[in-house]
Write a protein that holds these residues in place. Structure first.
Motif, short mmCIF file in Angstrom:
data_model
loop_
_atom_site.label_atom_id
_atom_site.label_comp_id
_atom_site.label_asym_id
_atom_site.label_seq_id
_atom_site.Cartn_x
_atom_site.Cartn_y
_atom_site.Cartn_z
N PRO A 228 2.71 2.47 12.68
CA PRO A 228 3.82 2.28 13.61
C PRO A 228 5.18 2.26 12.90
O PRO A 228 6.20 2.50 13.53
N ASP A 229 5.19 1.97 11.60
CA ASP A 229 6.45 2.00 10.85
C ASP A 229 6.14 2.10 9.36
O ASP A 229 4.97 2.10 8.95
N GLN A 230 7.19 2.17 8.56
CA GLN A 230 7.02 2.38 7.13
C GLN A 230 6.25 1.22 6.48
O GLN A 230 5.36 1.42 5.67
N ARG A 231 6.61 -0.01 6.86
CA ARG A 231 5.98 -1.18 6.26
C ARG A 231 4.47 -1.17 6.50
O ARG A 231 3.68 -1.37 5.58
N ARG A 232 4.05 -0.92 7.74
CA ARG A 232 2.62 -0.91 8.05
C ARG A 232 1.91 0.27 7.41
O ARG A 232 0.73 0.22 7.11
N HIS A 233 2.64 1.35 7.20
CA HIS A 233 2.07 2.51 6.53
C HIS A 233 1.69 2.13 5.10
O HIS A 233 0.57 2.39 4.64
N THR A 234 2.61 1.48 4.42
CA THR A 234 2.36 1.04 3.04
C THR A 234 1.22 0.02 3.01
O THR A 234 0.33 0.09 2.16
N GLU A 235 1.26 -0.92 3.95
CA GLU A 235 0.24 -1.97 3.99
C GLU A 235 -1.16 -1.41 4.24
O GLU A 235 -2.12 -1.83 3.59
N LEU A 236 -1.27 -0.46 5.17
CA LEU A 236 -2.59 0.08 5.47
C LEU A 236 -3.13 0.85 4.26
O LEU A 236 -4.32 0.73 3.92
N ALA A 237 -2.26 1.62 3.61
CA ALA A 237 -2.69 2.37 2.43
C ALA A 237 -3.23 1.41 1.38
O ALA A 237 -4.29 1.65 0.78
N ARG A 238 -2.50 0.31 1.18
CA ARG A 238 -2.93 -0.68 0.19
C ARG A 238 -4.28 -1.28 0.59
O ARG A 238 -5.20 -1.37 -0.22
N ALA A 239 -4.41 -1.64 1.88
CA ALA A 239 -5.64 -2.26 2.37
C ALA A 239 -6.85 -1.33 2.21
O ALA A 239 -7.96 -1.77 1.96
N LEU A 240 -6.59 -0.02 2.32
CA LEU A 240 -7.70 0.95 2.23
C LEU A 240 -7.97 1.37 0.79
O LEU A 240 -8.92 2.12 0.53
N GLY A 241 -7.11 0.95 -0.11
CA GLY A 241 -7.28 1.35 -1.51
C GLY A 241 -6.82 2.78 -1.78
O GLY A 241 -7.31 3.46 -2.67
N VAL A 242 -5.86 3.26 -0.95
CA VAL A 242 -5.31 4.61 -1.13
C VAL A 242 -4.21 4.54 -2.18
O VAL A 242 -3.32 3.69 -2.08
N ASP A 243 -4.29 5.39 -3.18
CA ASP A 243 -3.27 5.39 -4.22
C ASP A 243 -1.97 5.98 -3.65
O ASP A 243 -1.93 7.14 -3.23
N ALA A 244 -0.93 5.16 -3.63
CA ALA A 244 0.32 5.56 -2.98
C ALA A 244 0.95 6.76 -3.66
O ALA A 244 1.60 7.59 -3.02
N LYS A 245 0.75 6.89 -4.97
CA LYS A 245 1.40 7.98 -5.71
C LYS A 245 0.65 9.30 -5.57
O LYS A 245 1.26 10.35 -5.36
N THR A 246 -0.66 9.27 -5.65
CA THR A 246 -1.39 10.54 -5.70
C THR A 246 -2.07 10.90 -4.38
O THR A 246 -2.16 12.07 -4.02
N GLN A 247 -2.52 9.90 -3.64
CA GLN A 247 -3.36 10.20 -2.47
C GLN A 247 -2.63 10.15 -1.13
O GLN A 247 -2.98 10.86 -0.20
N LEU A 248 -1.64 9.30 -1.06
CA LEU A 248 -1.05 9.02 0.26
C LEU A 248 -0.04 10.09 0.69
O LEU A 248 0.90 10.39 -0.03
N GLN A 249 -0.28 10.65 1.86
CA GLN A 249 0.70 11.60 2.42
C GLN A 249 1.91 10.82 2.94
O GLN A 249 1.76 9.88 3.71
#
Lengths: 472, 397
Positions: A228-249
């Motif tokens: 729904p917004d940038q903050r939750r996007h970052t939070e969900l990626a972290r919760a799922l173990g998605v690497d923000a630098k390499t994996q996250l679109q």
């Protein structure tokens, strides 16, 4: 194998900086800017743009079904997909359907397409997602939302991207809704809608999907996440173990904004524009439930490199010069009565000339070869009567032969730039230039067509084509 | 085909007292002023008129019914901005057929009674205006501006040079209008003011555009052999040309907006009837349809008063000024009078008539030795015109 045969996207030309919004209302600014549709654009016209990008080099008559997904269909009653099918000159027995109400509609449409193809009722299905959401001035949504569209051609003949697995779950959680006669979205307080809603529901759905797909998050080269917004996007990626630098679109909150039902589709297009054969992609879409898909990129992706997609349309932009202009774009200003002439529209003419006006197909004289547009009974060159072949002009570029800039225009934003365009390969078009910086227009410039709403006279959306300087 | 040269005479003309925004007058009121003046000028009464051709106003010209009580034929004609000339053409044919001996042409435009000041009047009419696309295209200024941009581009004029040339044309017309008591605008306007006026449709500014004005004009005609019984100093019709272009011409890549074939064709018809070989040398004055400055420029070229693409030279040399070799729009033109379409054509003939017989209101605007004059009107827009050219002159010339 079922999958994506082609993709396309559209980001409108204009960008409104969030500083402009903050300046108008006071208070803090969000970061960056958002993409805003011009006054002559809506979800339907942007959807056409994304489809045109997607269908480069593809025979429009090969499409069997069209699903148009939007939260902002131009009509409450009147199917937008049928109008788009006319614009794209699809074959008459194309199955058309509007899908609405949930921001995850596009990925749900993937499921419908998969089923249609599996059943044999269709070979190629075009899914278009587009949104132009009007937000209340001085609201959080005003800062957040942007406009845009994406399109995918789906099928099972050597897809560029295979869709390997799908997971769907519904959820009646009330987080965002809009009543039929209200212009703006309603919601509840953040702590409930995110704390109890999205931030709980999303990770559960992804976990369940991965279990069903027999995969782990590390298997994916790129992960596309609804948020729904940038903050939750970052939070969900972290919760799922998605690497923000390499994996996250990237979610484009800073340069496009949240585009509703086009949000995940646009991210997926951006992913595919950078993807290599063999890349595995996970998409998560949300809204009244969740859709999760696992995809694999094939070597066929290389054939789609000429798509403008997100990358090229993002790079081509003009600033909205002041906040009030944006309000005018979205028709949020109460006008002085009688300020502009009213227009009306003849439905019999629109119907009779739909191939000409809506599909922008001209006529080529069989006797002298002259391209005729608009609709003629006698050739404008040799006067032969009724000896014409269809000649599409919507896909032709051209050069500005002459132009004028009307400051007394009936359109919402002055000046209205009238233009005579001489088309490559013959023919001439008389119309308006849109998405332009009036200071830079000159004779000889190259222009291309863009589908727009030219006026709302007669209580309906009168769509036609305009010109713009070539984007991308 | 036989030429109509010198067969029909104009023996009286009139206009309402002053053109402009006539909010305190109705249509019949301004028609009355024009008709009374024309009748008085010809020395006849309304009861002597045997038929009339009228343009503008209510259907069937019913504004004439309060004037005419003798149950004669009154025909309303409509031919865009050539309507005024068309009423005179109808009169001419009525006389030449000898069906009538004394007839009247009247044109009137009362646009400011319409909403939005009559904006866009004379543009798309009938079902065309409900066309979902073409019914929504721009104001007349925008359409003519397309011609201006192209003219600059084709003849290598910078934006500034082009604007300056157009400003000189408008300033010249205002100079003439300042000397005409019937004009709407009777004020000189400098070239600089014209050049820097607010943009209406770039490149055309406010002073490149004529106003929406109201006015009426009338003419009384008879066959030339009868003219002497009315007055000694009548004038005759030398030729009338009317041309309508192939409507969709602007959509043809061969159409370049800087030359208007309808004007050329109508002038050719009129020159041939009048026996004019070299209009620039033989004509003594011209009233040209200057709804916009660029309209005058291209019309002057298209009716052959100078070579294509060269009017700038003549504008700078003053060829077409009141004192010049061939005054264009000595009246002040549409620029100073405004443009009620059905009336403008007859008003141009009013001016030509007065100049030929030496009865301009003031000596300061009376041209010397005028024997042949041209009246030009065009309706529609570049690429889709209806054009009239009428040549008037002293009998026998």
């Amino acid at each position: 194998m079922f999958g994506i045969l082609s993709y396309g996207a559209y980001v409108p030309m204009f960008r409104l900086s969030r500083d402009q919004i903050a300046k108008a209302w006071g208070g803090g600014s969000g970061a960056g800017e958002k993409a805003v549709a011009n006054f002559d654009e809506d979800s339907l016209t942007m959807g056409v743009e994304a489809a045109v990008d997607c269908l480069q080099g593809i025979d429009h008559k090969s499409i069997d079904a069209l699903y148009f997904v939007s939260l902002t269909h131009p009509y409450q009653e009147k199917q937008a997909a049928s109008i788009i099918a006319e614009v794209l000159d699809l074959k008459p027995d194309t199955f058309t359907l509007d899908i609405d109400n949930s921001p995850r509609g596009a990925t749900s449409a993937f499921r419908l397409a998969a089923d249609a193809i599996a059943s044999g009722s269709a070979k190629k299905v075009l899914v278009i997602a587009s949104d132009c959401r009007v937000t209340a001035p001085h609201s959080g949504d005003e800062m957040l939302f942007g406009d845009g569209a994406a399109a995918f051609l789906l099928g099972d003949a050597r897809p560029a991207v295979t869709i390997d697995n799908a997971y769907h779950v519904f959820n009646s959680f009330m987080d965002t809704w809009r009543l039929p006669n209200e212009p703006f979205n309603r919601t509840w307080e953040d702590r409930f809608i995110f704390g109890e809603g999205y931030s709980k529901i999303a990770p559960q759905a992804v976990a369940a999907a991965l279990k069903q797909f027999k995969a782990t998050i590390k298997d994916f080269a790129k992960v596309v996440l609804y948020a729904p917004d940038q903050r939750r996007h970052t939070e969900l990626a972290r919760a799922l173990g998605v690497d923000a630098k390499t994996q996250l679109q990237e979610a484009f909150f800073n340069n496009i904004g949240h585009t509703g039902s086009a949000f995940v589709p646009m991210m997926l297009v951006a992913t595919l524009q950078e993807a290599k054969a063999g890349d595995k992609i996970l998409t998560f879409n949300y809204g009244d439930g969740c859709d999760v898909h696992a995809l694999t990129v094939t070597a066929g992706i290389e054939k789609l490199r000429n798509r403008r997609g997100i990358k090229k349309y993002l790079a081509s932009k003009l600033p909205v010069s002041y906040y009030q202009q944006y309000l005018i774009f979205r028709d949020l200003v109460i006008e002085e009565p009688g300020g502009r002439a009213t227009r009306t529209s003849s439905l019999p003419v629109l119907w009779r000339e739909r191939k000409n006006l809506v599909s922008l197909i001209g006529q080529k004289c069989r006797v002298c070869g002259t391209v005729n547009f608009p609709l003629q009974r006698l050739c404008i060159e040799c006067q032969t009567e009724g000896e014409f072949d269809d000649y599409p002009i919507w896909d032709k570029k051209g050069k500005i032969f002459t132009f004028s800039m009307d400051e007394r225009t009936v359109q919402p934003v002055a000046p209205s730039v009238a233009c005579i365009m001489d088309l490559e390969g013959g023919g001439r078009f008389y119309g308006n230039i849109t998405d332009r910086d009036p200071a830079t227009i000159d004779v000889g410039q190259e222009v291309e067509f863009t589908f727009r709403n030219i006026h709302d006279g007669g209580g309906l959306h009168n769509y036609f084509w305009k010109m713009r300087t070539v984007r991308g | 085909m036989e030429s109509i040269k010198d067969k029909v005479a104009i023996i009286g003309v009139g206009t309402n007292k002053r053109w402009g925004e006539l909010y305190d007058q109705d249509e019949t009121g301004i028609v009355l002023e024009a008709v009374h003046e024309a009748l008085d000028d010809a020395g006849v009464g309304i009861g002597d008129i045997q038929a009339a051709w009228v343009g503008g106003g209510a259907p069937t010209g019913n504004w004439l019914t309060s004037i005419i009580k003798q149950y004669i034929p009154v025909t309303k004609v409509e031919n865009a901005c050539a309507t005024g000339a068309e009423t005179v053409r109808g009169c001419t044919f009525g006389l030449l057929s000898k069906t009538y001996d004394l007839v009247m042409a009247v044109g009137v435009g009362k646009m400011k009674d319409a909403p939005r000041g009559g904006e866009g009047a004379g543009d798309e009419a009938g079902v065309d205006k409900y066309h979902p696309v073409t019914g929504a295209t721009g104001i007349p200024a925008g359409r003519y501006a397309l011609a201006a941009t192209r003219y600059f581009s084709r003849y290598g004029l910078s934006r500034q040079e082009g604007k300056h040339m157009l400003a000189m044309i408008s300033s010249k017309s205002h100079y003439n209008g300042a000397r005409n008591p019937r004009a709407m605008f009777q004020r000189e306007v400098s070239v600089e003011t014209c050049e820097n006026s607010p943009i209406i449709a770039w490149p055309l500014g406010l002073y490149d555009c004529c106003a929406q004005a109201e006015g009426a004009a009338a003419a009384i005609l008879c066959r030339t052999e009868d003219a002497k019984s009315f007055r000694p100093d009548y004038i005759t019709i030398k030729g009338i040309g009317i041309s309508v272009g192939p409507g969709m011409r602007k959509f043809h890549t061969g159409f370049d907006f800087t030359h208007w074939e309808e004007s050329t064709a109508a002038s050719k018809q009129a020159y041939e009837q009048a026996g004019i070989k070299n209009p620039r040398e033989e004509l003594d004055m011209a009233e040209c349809h200057d709804c916009f400055s660029i309209a005058e420029a291209i019309a002057v070229e298209s009716v052959g008063l100078c070579e294509r693409g060269t009017i700038r030279r003549d504008v700078e040399a003053g060829t077409f000024t009141l004192e010049g070799k061939l005054p264009v729009n000595a009246s002040g033109g549409l620029k100073s009078f405004g443009h009620p379409p059905p009336a403008s054509g007859i008003r141009e003939m009013f001016e030509t008539y007065k100049q030929i017989i030496g009865k301009a209101e003031y000596q300061s605007r009376q041209l010397k030795n005028v024997e042949l004059g041209l009246c030009h009107n065009q309706g529609g827009h570049p690429g889709r015109f209806e054009c009239s050219v009428t040549i008037l002159g002293i009998p026998g010339k």
